[in-house]
Design a protein around this motif. Structure first.
Motif, short mmCIF file in Angstrom:
data_model
loop_
_atom_site.label_atom_id
_atom_site.label_comp_id
_atom_site.label_asym_id
_atom_site.label_seq_id
_atom_site.Cartn_x
_atom_site.Cartn_y
_atom_site.Cartn_z
N LEU A 48 0.82 -1.22 0.00
CA LEU A 48 0.00 0.00 0.00
C LEU A 48 0.85 1.27 0.00
CD1 LEU A 48 -2.71 -1.10 2.62
CD2 LEU A 48 -3.06 -0.77 0.15
N ASP A 49 2.18 1.10 0.08
CA ASP A 49 3.14 2.21 0.12
C ASP A 49 3.06 3.01 1.43
OD1 ASP A 49 5.33 3.35 -1.12
OD2 ASP A 49 4.17 5.00 -2.00
N VAL A 50 2.45 2.41 2.46
CA VAL A 50 2.37 3.08 3.77
C VAL A 50 3.69 2.89 4.52
CG1 VAL A 50 1.20 3.07 6.01
CG2 VAL A 50 -0.12 2.88 3.89
N MET A 51 4.20 1.66 4.52
CA MET A 51 5.51 1.41 5.12
C MET A 51 6.53 1.27 3.99
SD MET A 51 4.56 -1.04 8.37
CE MET A 51 6.14 -0.94 9.21
N ARG A 132 -4.12 3.94 6.07
CA ARG A 132 -3.78 2.89 5.10
C ARG A 132 -3.93 3.35 3.65
NH1 ARG A 132 -3.66 -2.39 6.80
NH2 ARG A 132 -4.70 -3.13 4.91
N ASP A 133 -4.46 4.54 3.44
CA ASP A 133 -4.66 5.02 2.06
C ASP A 133 -3.82 6.28 1.86
OD1 ASP A 133 -5.53 6.12 -0.29
OD2 ASP A 133 -7.66 5.71 0.08
N VAL A 134 -2.74 6.14 1.11
CA VAL A 134 -1.80 7.27 0.99
C VAL A 134 -2.36 8.41 0.14
CG1 VAL A 134 0.29 5.93 1.41
CG2 VAL A 134 -0.56 6.16 -0.93
N SER A 135 -3.53 8.22 -0.46
CA SER A 135 -4.11 9.35 -1.20
C SER A 135 -4.65 10.42 -0.24
CB SER A 135 -5.21 8.88 -2.17
OG SER A 135 -6.31 8.42 -1.44
N TYR A 136 -4.80 10.06 1.05
CA TYR A 136 -5.14 11.08 2.06
C TYR A 136 -3.83 11.67 2.58
CZ TYR A 136 -9.91 9.46 2.00
OH TYR A 136 -11.17 9.14 1.59
#
Ligand SMILES: Cc1cc2nc3c(=O)[nH]c(=O)nc-3n(C[C@H](O)[C@H](O)[C@H](O)COP(=O)(O)OP(=O)(O)OC[C@H]3O[C@@H](n4cnc5c(N)ncnc54)[C@H](O)[C@@H]3O)c2cc1C
Ligand code: SF4
Length: 337
Positions: A48-51, A132-136
């Motif tokens: 998810l590109d979060v970590m 969890r949603d990097v668009s935010y």
């Protein structure tokens, strides 16, 4: 997924050295190096590109020494690499620590429990959808100082206890409530050896730094957990949107010692409602020395949520949580030993 360096640790000293060296090389954040256990949180969040760890240290080769289940001497010791399903299925744990077995059995799915380790379980990250949603862009936990989208956003699953104006994300795990209720200690292995801390001191409430979730130092690993004593009169009750494969909206870990109808010792922890594993000490104090009945169960449940703060979508968790506590107490009293 971003490129990363994969290292395989062959023994604990190699693991902690590899972790510490990678952290030293990239001191910007401790998150630049991550141990890999079952990967069911870590790999998810990397996809998810979060970590975004630059280095991953696979600790699974340590499983021989770090996945033992030991019930000798009246205590329970669990290795950090023991798999959730193995611990949940252990007949002695089901008999002497049902709250532990059930907190694991009621979590995730069978496939995840086969893969996931105890150490990874207690360190899983929040399920806040804005995290969890990097668009935010506004998530203080992901990007310190960016704000918190959940405060004014959809916050039905968020916490009502232990929140701050910087973060209201719920701690999602189940097993941690059993550990904190039973006064477990965590064994931590680092460069300078092994140290033990109360499990209650492992997690940090968000306050002004929601990005710092634990008291672990860079390069430290959880190697095990110890639960003192036996707790056959214990239960884990979990309320959720569906009966399987779902996180808690509210849960309670209860452990009691009852003699002739009088509660001699009481432990109560709450899940799904707080930012960290949550021990309700003031509420449990009301039970000690009392005869158990409906009225005391209600009083304990009220006390457990006395400091709770509901928001736009999650205030229902306070009423739900009280019912979960009262029902879990009744179930614990009714356990046949
Ligand atoms: C769809 C889904 C549903 C789920 N439902 C639930 C549920 O209902 N209840 C619940 O409790 N959980 C639930 N989970 C979470 C799941 O239980 C965790 O992902 C799992 O327990 C993590 O363990 P792991 O070994 O896979 O950890 P990993 O993903 O390998 O690691 C998690 C984190 O811990 C770190 N880490 C791992 N081991 C150590 C160690 N020994 N020392 C220091 N750091 C370490 C890693 O670097 C990483 O940051 C769910 C997960 C999914 C994907
Ligand atoms: S509640 Fe916490 S994790 Fe969720 S958006 Fe706000 S700061 Fe981020």
């Amino acid at each position: 997924m971003r490129p990363f360096l994969y290292q395989r640790a062959t023994d604990p000293s190699v693991a902690v050295q590899a972790l510490a060296a990678a952290a030293d090389n990239n001191p910007l954040t401790q998150a630049s190096v991550q141990p890999l256990a079952g990967g069911t949180t870590l790999i998810d969040l990397m996809k998810l590109d979060v970590m975004r760890p630059a280095t991953i240290v696979d600790i699974n080769p340590l499983a021989g020494a770090w996945s033992t289940i030991d019930l000798e001497g009246g205590n329970l010791r669990l290795g950090a690499l023991a798999r959730m399903s193995d611990v949940a299925a252990n007949p002695k744990i089901q008999r002497d620590y049902p709250v532990v077995a059930d907190s694991l059995k009621l979590a995730a799915s069978a496939q995840l429990r086969n893969m996931a380790s105890l150490g990874g379980n207690v360190l899983q990250r929040t399920r806040c959808s804005y995290f969890r949603d990097v668009s935010y862009s506004n998530c203080n936990k992901r990007e310190p100082g960016s704000g918190c989208a959940a405060l004014e956003g959809f916050n039905r699953t968020h916490a009502v206890l232990g929140t701050s104006e910087q973060c209201i994300a719920t701690y999602p795990g189940d097993f941690a409530q059993a550990l904190i209720a039973l006064d477990a200690t965590v064994e931590i292995t680092g460069k300078s050896g092994v140290r033990n801390i109360p499990f209650a001191r492992l997690h940090k409430a968000p306050e002004n730094s929601p990005q710092i979730e634990t008291t672990l130092a860079a390069g430290e690993l959880i190697s095990g957990f110890v639960i003192p004593g036996r707790w056959p009169r214990s239960v884990y009750l979990k309320a959720r949107d569906r009966q399987s494969y779902e996180f808690a909206l509210s849960s309670a870990a209860v452990a009691l010692e009852v003699q002739d109808g009088v509660v001699r010792d009481a432990r109560l922890a709450l899940g799904g409602v707080a930012t960290v594993p949550w021990r309700a000490r003031e509420a449990e104090a009301l039970l000690k020395g009392q005869k158990f009945d409906d009225a005391i169960a209600e009083r304990v449940a009220e006390a457990a949520f006395s400091g709770a703060k509901g928001r736009k979508d999650n205030a229902f968790k306070i009423a739900l949580g009280k019912r979960v506590v009262a029902r879990a107490l009744h179930q614990a009293v009714a356990v046949e030993i």
